[in-house]
Design a protein around this motif. Structure first.
Motif, mmCIF file in Angstrom:
data_model
loop_
_atom_site.group_PDB
_atom_site.id
_atom_site.type_symbol
_atom_site.label_atom_id
_atom_site.label_comp_id
_atom_site.label_asym_id
_atom_site.label_seq_id
_atom_site.Cartn_x
_atom_site.Cartn_y
_atom_site.Cartn_z
ATOM 1 N N GLU A 1 60.293 -90.548 -17.941
ATOM 2 C CA GLU A 1 59.242 -91.461 -17.747
ATOM 3 C C GLU A 1 58.823 -92.027 -19.506
ATOM 4 O OE1 GLU A 1 57.367 -87.702 -17.770
ATOM 5 O OE2 GLU A 1 58.956 -88.713 -16.908
ATOM 6 N N LYS A 2 59.131 -90.851 -20.540
ATOM 7 C CA LYS A 2 58.760 -90.914 -21.752
ATOM 8 C C LYS A 2 59.779 -91.666 -22.658
ATOM 9 C CE LYS A 2 55.578 -87.089 -21.467
ATOM 10 N NZ LYS A 2 55.286 -85.674 -22.131
ATOM 11 N N LEU A 3 60.741 -91.998 -22.084
ATOM 12 C CA LEU A 3 62.262 -92.261 -22.987
ATOM 13 C C LEU A 3 61.918 -93.755 -23.123
ATOM 14 C CD1 LEU A 3 65.010 -90.482 -21.080
ATOM 15 C CD2 LEU A 3 63.648 -89.609 -23.175
ATOM 16 N N PHE A 4 62.302 -94.062 -24.359
ATOM 17 C CA PHE A 4 62.383 -95.537 -24.943
ATOM 18 C C PHE A 4 63.622 -95.710 -25.719
ATOM 19 C CE2 PHE A 4 61.572 -99.343 -26.609
ATOM 20 C CZ PHE A 4 61.155 -100.367 -25.893
ATOM 21 N N ARG B 1 71.321 -98.471 -20.011
ATOM 22 C CA ARG B 1 71.377 -99.270 -18.753
ATOM 23 C C ARG B 1 71.573 -98.506 -17.628
ATOM 24 N NH1 ARG B 1 73.428 -103.647 -22.121
ATOM 25 N NH2 ARG B 1 75.391 -102.957 -22.077
ATOM 26 N N ARG B 2 72.741 -97.602 -17.650
ATOM 27 C CA ARG B 2 72.730 -96.805 -16.503
ATOM 28 C C ARG B 2 71.737 -95.823 -16.020
ATOM 29 N NH1 ARG B 2 77.969 -95.780 -19.181
ATOM 30 N NH2 ARG B 2 77.315 -93.653 -19.699
ATOM 31 N N GLU B 3 71.276 -95.231 -17.215
ATOM 32 C CA GLU B 3 70.076 -94.441 -16.985
ATOM 33 C C GLU B 3 68.486 -95.212 -16.642
ATOM 34 O OE1 GLU B 3 69.885 -91.176 -16.717
ATOM 35 O OE2 GLU B 3 72.355 -90.761 -17.425
ATOM 36 N N GLY B 4 68.570 -96.398 -16.595
ATOM 37 C CA GLY B 4 67.397 -96.928 -16.408
ATOM 38 C C GLY B 4 66.262 -97.008 -17.572
ATOM 39 N N ILE B 5 66.924 -96.961 -18.888
ATOM 40 C CA ILE B 5 66.017 -96.718 -20.056
ATOM 41 C C ILE B 5 65.572 -98.055 -20.445
ATOM 42 C CG2 ILE B 5 65.837 -95.599 -22.231
ATOM 43 C CD1 ILE B 5 67.598 -93.417 -21.378
ATOM 44 N N ARG B 6 64.381 -98.415 -20.753
ATOM 45 C CA ARG B 6 63.832 -99.434 -21.520
ATOM 46 C C ARG B 6 64.350 -99.507 -22.770
ATOM 47 N NH1 ARG B 6 58.086 -98.125 -19.380
ATOM 48 N NH2 ARG B 6 58.839 -96.114 -19.709
ATOM 49 N N TRP B 7 64.678 -100.492 -23.330
ATOM 50 C CA TRP B 7 65.274 -100.445 -24.889
ATOM 51 C C TRP B 7 65.137 -101.920 -25.340
ATOM 52 C CZ3 TRP B 7 69.512 -103.257 -26.264
ATOM 53 C CH2 TRP B 7 70.213 -103.700 -25.354
ATOM 54 N N LEU B 8 65.131 -101.806 -26.550
ATOM 55 C CA LEU B 8 65.148 -102.953 -27.607
ATOM 56 C C LEU B 8 65.979 -102.700 -28.826
ATOM 57 C CD1 LEU B 8 63.165 -102.776 -30.293
ATOM 58 C CD2 LEU B 8 61.324 -102.869 -28.509
ATOM 59 N N SER B 9 66.403 -104.256 -29.298
ATOM 60 C CA SER B 9 67.225 -104.245 -30.554
ATOM 61 C C SER B 9 66.286 -104.322 -31.716
ATOM 62 C CB SER B 9 68.153 -105.207 -30.523
ATOM 63 O OG SER B 9 68.820 -105.458 -31.734
ATOM 64 N N SER C 1 70.892 -82.970 -22.274
ATOM 65 C CA SER C 1 70.393 -82.263 -21.040
ATOM 66 C C SER C 1 69.002 -82.088 -20.875
ATOM 67 C CB SER C 1 70.852 -81.100 -20.967
ATOM 68 O OG SER C 1 70.671 -80.102 -22.170
ATOM 69 N N VAL C 2 68.397 -82.070 -22.279
ATOM 70 C CA VAL C 2 66.720 -81.801 -22.021
ATOM 71 C C VAL C 2 65.973 -83.074 -21.766
ATOM 72 C CG1 VAL C 2 66.748 -79.904 -23.814
ATOM 73 C CG2 VAL C 2 66.474 -82.068 -24.454
ATOM 74 N N LEU C 3 66.736 -84.357 -22.081
ATOM 75 C CA LEU C 3 65.992 -85.541 -21.760
ATOM 76 C C LEU C 3 65.770 -86.231 -20.356
ATOM 77 C CD1 LEU C 3 67.499 -87.466 -24.516
ATOM 78 C CD2 LEU C 3 65.475 -86.224 -24.610
ATOM 79 N N PRO C 4 66.674 -85.838 -19.332
ATOM 80 C CA PRO C 4 66.219 -86.475 -17.890
ATOM 81 C C PRO C 4 64.767 -85.755 -17.530
ATOM 82 C CG PRO C 4 68.229 -85.722 -18.105
ATOM 83 C CD PRO C 4 67.932 -85.351 -19.489
ATOM 84 N N ARG C 5 64.483 -84.613 -17.638
ATOM 85 C CA ARG C 5 63.244 -84.180 -17.331
ATOM 86 C C ARG C 5 62.104 -85.051 -17.954
ATOM 87 N NH1 ARG C 5 64.555 -78.129 -18.850
ATOM 88 N NH2 ARG C 5 65.791 -79.371 -20.235
ATOM 89 N N GLN C 6 62.328 -85.586 -18.971
ATOM 90 C CA GLN C 6 61.136 -86.574 -19.777
ATOM 91 C C GLN C 6 61.344 -88.113 -19.527
ATOM 92 O OE1 GLN C 6 58.704 -84.643 -20.694
ATOM 93 N NE2 GLN C 6 59.850 -82.642 -20.653
ATOM 94 N N ILE D 1 59.484 -90.238 -26.236
ATOM 95 C CA ILE D 1 61.055 -89.920 -26.867
ATOM 96 C C ILE D 1 61.721 -91.072 -27.058
ATOM 97 C CG2 ILE D 1 62.737 -88.258 -26.563
ATOM 98 C CD1 ILE D 1 60.887 -86.763 -24.569
ATOM 99 N N LEU D 2 62.130 -91.226 -28.349
ATOM 100 C CA LEU D 2 62.851 -92.572 -28.702
ATOM 101 C C LEU D 2 64.360 -91.953 -28.526
ATOM 102 C CD1 LEU D 2 61.020 -94.034 -31.698
ATOM 103 C CD2 LEU D 2 60.838 -94.860 -29.329
#
Length: 281
Positions: A206-209, A249-257, A199-204, A158-159
């Protein structure tokens, strides 16, 4: 014989991609090597060269390019048929052959002979794999820009990111080339004011990027879509990018530019970070 030219204002050399199939593999092979050199190439794809007569026609075009340029062209070939490949070697070009270079060594190592099948790298021999890619494309289209939450647990990735940072093209690229189900969600000012993900994203989680982009580049992209709008203003772009990156950053989501990266580079990073298991051949 079909001919594809990649237009440009000035060329230093001509590069031919010759194949008995679509030419995609030959072009990928050639581009990987040519990208190492700071030279502008006229690029010509010659697909479906699957007979001696077509090989003679391809050789004629290569010879014409050599005469016109005053330099022999670079030829990247994935021809399988030995007779057809032999004709191609008579052309006045620097020939780079993928199959003869690597297949003999693999035959020796594996202890079996190759099938020498024409066009096998892009045939849809595996109906299940083909259907999986179509299903992934449909999933990614249905879940573009947060359009649907239905079946979200089935997503491979999930991007998230601000509007126009490259989420949609990356989603479709991963679906088409890797058969992955990709959803994407825009991060909008309401999310920043609330200080939380949709609201639907925190449950997923580990799939967030996350994808980000420089405010200047975002301003350019948005201004092409909605010129002069608040949505495209540099102030709005700076605010959204800063807030989105802080939220990730607060949510600990890996990301790139995505500012200076190709879709291929973005996809490769996502695959490496999420570590999705891919099916074998």
């Amino acid at each position: 014989m079909p001919l594809t030219l990649v237009p440009s204002n000035r060329y230093e050399r001509t590069a031919f991609f010759v194949s008995d199939g679509t030419g995609i593999t030959a072009e990928t092979f050639g581009h990987a090597l040519l990208s190492q050199f700071d030279v502008k190439f006229r690029q010509v794809r010659l697909p479906f060269v699957d007979s001696v007569s077509k090989a003679l026609e391809a050789a004629r075009r290569i010879n014409e390019a050599a005469e016109r340029d005053g330099k022999r062209p670079l030829v990247f070939s994935t021809l399988v048929n030995a007779e057809v490949a032999a004709v191609m070697r008579q052309a006045n070009g620097m020939i780079h052959e993928l199959i003869p270079t690597f297949v003999p060594g693999l035959e020796q190592e594996l202890g079996i002979k190759s099938t020498h099948g024409i066009g096998r790298s892009h045939t849809i021999a595996d109906t299940e794999e083909y259907n999986r890619r179509i299903e992934a494309i449909n999933f990614s289209l249905a879940h573009d820009d947060g359009e649907s939450n239905k079946g979200l647990p089935d997503a491979d990735v999930i991007l998230v990111g601000v509007s126009r940072c490259g989420k949609t093209p990356t989603s479709l690229y991963l679906a088409m080339t890797h058969g992955l189900k990709i959803a994407n969600y825009p991060l909008i000012p309401e999310d920043f004011a609330r200080g939380n993900l949709p609201s639907v994203l925190p449950r997923q989680r580990e799939k967030l990027f996350g994808l980000s982009i420089s405010p200047d580049r975002l301003h350019q992209v948005r201004n092409e879509r909605r010129p002069g709008s608040k949505y495209a203003s540099i102030e709005q772009c700076r605010m959204e990018v800063n807030e989105a990156e802080a939220l990730m950053r607060r949510e600990g989501i890996r990301w790139l530019s995505t500012t200076t990266k190709s879709i291929e580079e973005i996809a490769a990073t996502i695959l490496q970070e999420i570590r999705i298991e891919r099916k074998s051949f």
